[in-house]
Design an enzyme around this catalytic site. Structure first.
Site, PDB file in Angstrom:
ATOM      1  N   GLU A 298       0.801  -1.223   0.000  1.00 27.25           N
ATOM      2  CA  GLU A 298       0.000   0.000   0.000  1.00 27.25           C
ATOM      3  C   GLU A 298       0.835   1.275   0.000  1.00 27.25           C
ATOM      4  OE1 GLU A 298       0.201  -2.335   2.384  1.00 27.25           O
ATOM      5  OE2 GLU A 298       0.234  -1.493   4.395  1.00 27.25           O
TER       6      GLU A 298
ATOM      7  N   HIS B 151      -8.248  -3.795  -1.169  1.00 33.64           N
ATOM      8  CA  HIS B 151      -7.481  -3.888   0.079  1.00 33.64           C
ATOM      9  C   HIS B 151      -6.420  -2.780   0.145  1.00 33.64           C
ATOM     10  CE1 HIS B 151      -5.598  -6.118   3.483  1.00 33.64           C
ATOM     11  NE2 HIS B 151      -4.496  -5.575   3.000  1.00 33.64           N
ATOM     12  N   GLU B 152      -5.617  -2.674  -0.905  1.00 35.73           N
ATOM     13  CA  GLU B 152      -4.537  -1.677  -0.886  1.00 35.73           C
ATOM     14  C   GLU B 152      -5.111  -0.261  -0.842  1.00 35.73           C
ATOM     15  OE1 GLU B 152      -1.923  -3.102  -0.149  1.00 35.73           O
ATOM     16  OE2 GLU B 152      -2.451  -5.097  -0.869  1.00 35.73           O
TER      17      GLU B 152
ATOM     18  N   HIS C 134      -6.153   0.687   2.602  1.00 35.85           N
ATOM     19  CA  HIS C 134      -5.009   1.068   3.436  1.00 35.85           C
ATOM     20  C   HIS C 134      -4.749   2.581   3.405  1.00 35.85           C
ATOM     21  CE1 HIS C 134      -3.136  -2.343   5.300  1.00 35.85           C
ATOM     22  NE2 HIS C 134      -2.984  -3.029   4.179  1.00 35.85           N
TER      23      HIS C 134
ATOM     24  N   GLU D 224      -3.855  -4.239   9.474  1.00 40.50           N
ATOM     25  CA  GLU D 224      -4.374  -5.256   8.552  1.00 40.50           C
ATOM     26  C   GLU D 224      -5.792  -5.731   8.869  1.00 40.50           C
ATOM     27  OE1 GLU D 224      -3.120  -5.649   5.830  1.00 40.50           O
ATOM     28  OE2 GLU D 224      -1.098  -4.871   6.112  1.00 40.50           O
TER      29      GLU D 224
ATOM     30  N   ASP E 144       9.135 -10.504  10.028  1.00 35.58           N
ATOM     31  CA  ASP E 144       8.830 -11.303   8.835  1.00 35.58           C
ATOM     32  C   ASP E 144       8.534 -12.758   9.208  1.00 35.58           C
ATOM     33  OD1 ASP E 144       8.964  -9.347   6.789  1.00 35.58           O
ATOM     34  OD2 ASP E 144      11.149  -9.385   6.885  1.00 35.58           O
TER      35      ASP E 144
ATOM     36  N   TYR F 174      -4.560 -10.172   9.944  1.00 38.25           N
ATOM     37  CA  TYR F 174      -5.528  -9.827   8.904  1.00 38.25           C
ATOM     38  C   TYR F 174      -6.921 -10.355   9.268  1.00 38.25           C
ATOM     39  CZ  TYR F 174      -1.562  -8.846   5.760  1.00 38.25           C
ATOM     40  OH  TYR F 174      -0.433  -8.331   5.180  1.00 38.25           O
TER      41      TYR F 174
HETATM   42 ZN   LIG Z   1      -2.735  -5.045   3.916  1.00 41.38          ZN
END
Ligand SMILES: [Zn+2]
Length: 592
Positions: free
Chosen positions: A262, A286-287, A290, A309, A366, A374
């Protein structure tokens, strides 16, 4: 000293940078960026200043009027990198650092021409989330600090540079190099710094939206994302005026490790969204969402990633519902449920990583990344919405956006705000169970529709010989087929695979969600006719969402394990560093 973010050397007792001025020289031959960054503080500061760096060669540190100042690069921590401590002289308002990026800067992927669609020019793109901006620029690499920025990017003539910022001009230097200039007036967290350089073309989709891609893909991208202005309008109806002026998108080469990123004003997207039927544009929703949830109101650190998220998944499905209705939204939630269950299974021996409020001291974000922030996060948001009613909740969301615009917040700040605005709601939905307990609470909202129930019953009857009728097969949209495949048992026989492929023509699908779900089933069944397509996908695509299940399913049989190792050896030089790590972690779980 107070370090509020376990993934940064940022010290809250020290001043925050307000603005960055960047000069980036992109050297494709050396695969390095020669950089200069000026950190502006907006007022006079003094004393120690700690910055994040990882793998950077620091060449000089200067303060205007003082010349070079003392600096010290600390020992390298495997996750955080090295602290760069500056000793700022009295009255300094800014500091200039010249540096060079390291050979294995995680934020930067350098592609050879063969790894692009056009195969004629090299390509560079950045991915700074979760904590990789420090491999590109020395900075306070934490969302606790927000900076505006301006940048000058020097690239070989013939290539175009784009950034998560507005372009302010470009010029040929006459020496085979070209300079592009940018400005980002709104303050962003460092993980939203973004740069891409390649052979790029663009097409306008509306007065404020444009798509960029290589010339070979720009027409397909224009068609696929033609509906983006309508999406922006629907999103504005929910969350208020779009806060970033422009919404442009860049379609990257297939090694891009995520579905989308995003980056404000320039969403980065995987080319696997180019299904040819606009069936995967939920990633764009979704993006785009954001732009409000994440970029406008930002998590204070990766320990509160669900604030970015969870809200965005909820927002994405809210937009989807307005555009495509309740049935399509129920299918979206069902896809999310599958992703959530897969992640809960993956972390069953690390239940700490299934909380929404995470404790990540000493943990690489990560490695903690999964669908849990999410989908579990979206379920908490949806539970609150159901508790107080849709209208009240939408008003609450507007109040939330207004209260925290252009700031970065913690779960505690969020909870305090909910307690003030929606008294009793957190207790009523048992928010603590989402935030601080592993797994998904039994009381989590369910999302059903007649259509989804029909698909579920049909998939559940597979083991007893239940099969979709020719009529159903002909009438299903891509999302219905995807959910059906996701709900099938994971241990199909080769005869089952042959039946599915024949009826649904799965091998030739351009919709990667369907294709990868199918190839995952086929890999787990050691179904040889799928091997050529598997080979093609794994050699071409670096999206982590696809690599994890495919390599996971290939672990079932000795023959497919050998295939997986062979493919990884061939493909890994072309994978992004993040993707390579994911596949390595999957291969480590293989027996023998
Ligand atoms: Zn996202």
């Amino acid at each position: 000293m107070h370090r509020p973010d376990p993934h940064s050397y940022y010290d809250a007792a020290q001043p925050k940078a307000r603005r960055l001025r960047l000069k980036l020289g992109v050297d494709f031959a050396a695969k390095r960026i020669d950089g200069e960054v000026v950190l502006e503080f907006g007022s006079a500061i003094t004393g120690p200043l700690d910055l994040d760096t990882k793998g950077l060669e620091i060449h000089s540190v200067q303060v205007p009027g003082h010349g070079p100042i003392p600096w010290e690069l600390g020992e390298a921590d495997a996750i955080l990198g090295s602290r760069l401590r500056l000793d700022m002289p009295q009255g300094a308002q800014e500091v200039t650092i010249t540096y060079r990026t390291g050979a294995d800067a995680m934020a930067l992927q350098w592609l050879e021409p063969e790894q692009t669609e056009g195969k004629v020019s090299p390509y560079l793109f950045s991915q700074c989330q979760q904590i990789h901006a420090r491999t590109m620029v020395p900075c306070q690499d934490t969302p606790n600090v927000r900076v505006a920025y301006q940048a000058e990017v020097n690239v070989p003539e013939g290539l175009t540079a784009v950034m998560s910022a507005g372009p302010t001009g470009d010029e040929a230097l006459g020496n085979g190099r070209h300079v592009y200039r940018f400005t980002m007036p709104q303050p962003i967290p460092s993980y939203l710094l973004a740069l891409a350089v390649g052979r790029l073309e663009s097409r306008d989709l509306s007065p404020r939206a444009r798509v960029w891609a290589e010339p070979e893909t720009v027409a397909a991208a224009t068609w696929e994302f033609a509906g983006v202005e309508d999406m922006i309008l629907k999103a504005e109806g929910l969350f208020g005026a779009y806060p970033w002026d422009r919404y442009d998108m860049l379609v990257l080469p297939p090694s891009f490790p995520y579905g989308g990123m995003e980056n404000p004003r320039m969403t980065f997207l995987t080319p696997t969204l180019l299904a040819g039927d606009r069936s995967l544009v939920d990633v764009v929703a979704h993006e785009l969402a954001h732009s409000w949830t994440g970029n406008l109101v930002t998590n204070a650190s990766m320990e509160h990633f669900w604030l970015n998220e969870g809200f965005t998944v909820w927002a994405e499905r809210r937009i989807l519902r307005i555009l495509h209705g309740d049935d399509a939204t129920a299918l979206g939630w069902a896809m999310g449920q599958k992703a959530l269950e897969d992640s809960l299974e993956r972390f069953k021996s690390q239940p700490k990583l299934t909380l929404l409020r995470m404790h990540l001291e000493g943990i690489d974000p990560d490695d903690a990344f999964s669908s849990i922030p999410y989908e579990k996060g979206a379920r908490l948001v949806a539970a609150l919405e159901r508790e107080v009613g849709e209208d009240r909740f939408l008003r609450f969301i507007r109040e939330y956006m207004d209260a925290f615009r252009f700031t970065s917040i913690t779960t505690e700040q969020f909870c305090a705000f909910v307690a003030a605005k929606l008294p009793g709601a957190l207790e009523a939905v048992n928010a603590k169970a989402y935030l601080d307990k592993p797994g998904l609470p039994d009381t989590a909202p369910e999302f059903r529709s007649v259509q989804l129930d029909t698909i579920t019953v049909l998939a559940d009857s597979w083991v007893d010989g239940g099969r979709p009728s020719a009529h159903q097969i002909a009438s299903w949209k891509p999302a219905e087929l995807q959910v059906f495949l996701q709900k099938l048992p994971r241990n199909l026989s080769q005869a089952d695979c042959a039946w599915l492929d024949e009826r649904f023509q799965l091998m030739g699908r351009g919709n990667y969600e369907i294709l990868v779900e199918w190839l995952t089933l086929a890999a787990a069944a050691d179904y040889e006719p799928a091997f050529p397509r598997l080979r093609e996908v794994l050699l071409r695509v670096g999206r982590m969402k696809y690599l994890r299940p495919l390599y996971g399913a290939l672990g079932r049989h000795a023959r497919t394990r050998a295939l997986a190792r062979e493919l990884f050896a061939a493909a890994s030089p072309g994978y992004h560093g993040l993707s390579r790590r994911v596949v390595q972690s999957v291969l480590e779980t293989y027996p023998d």
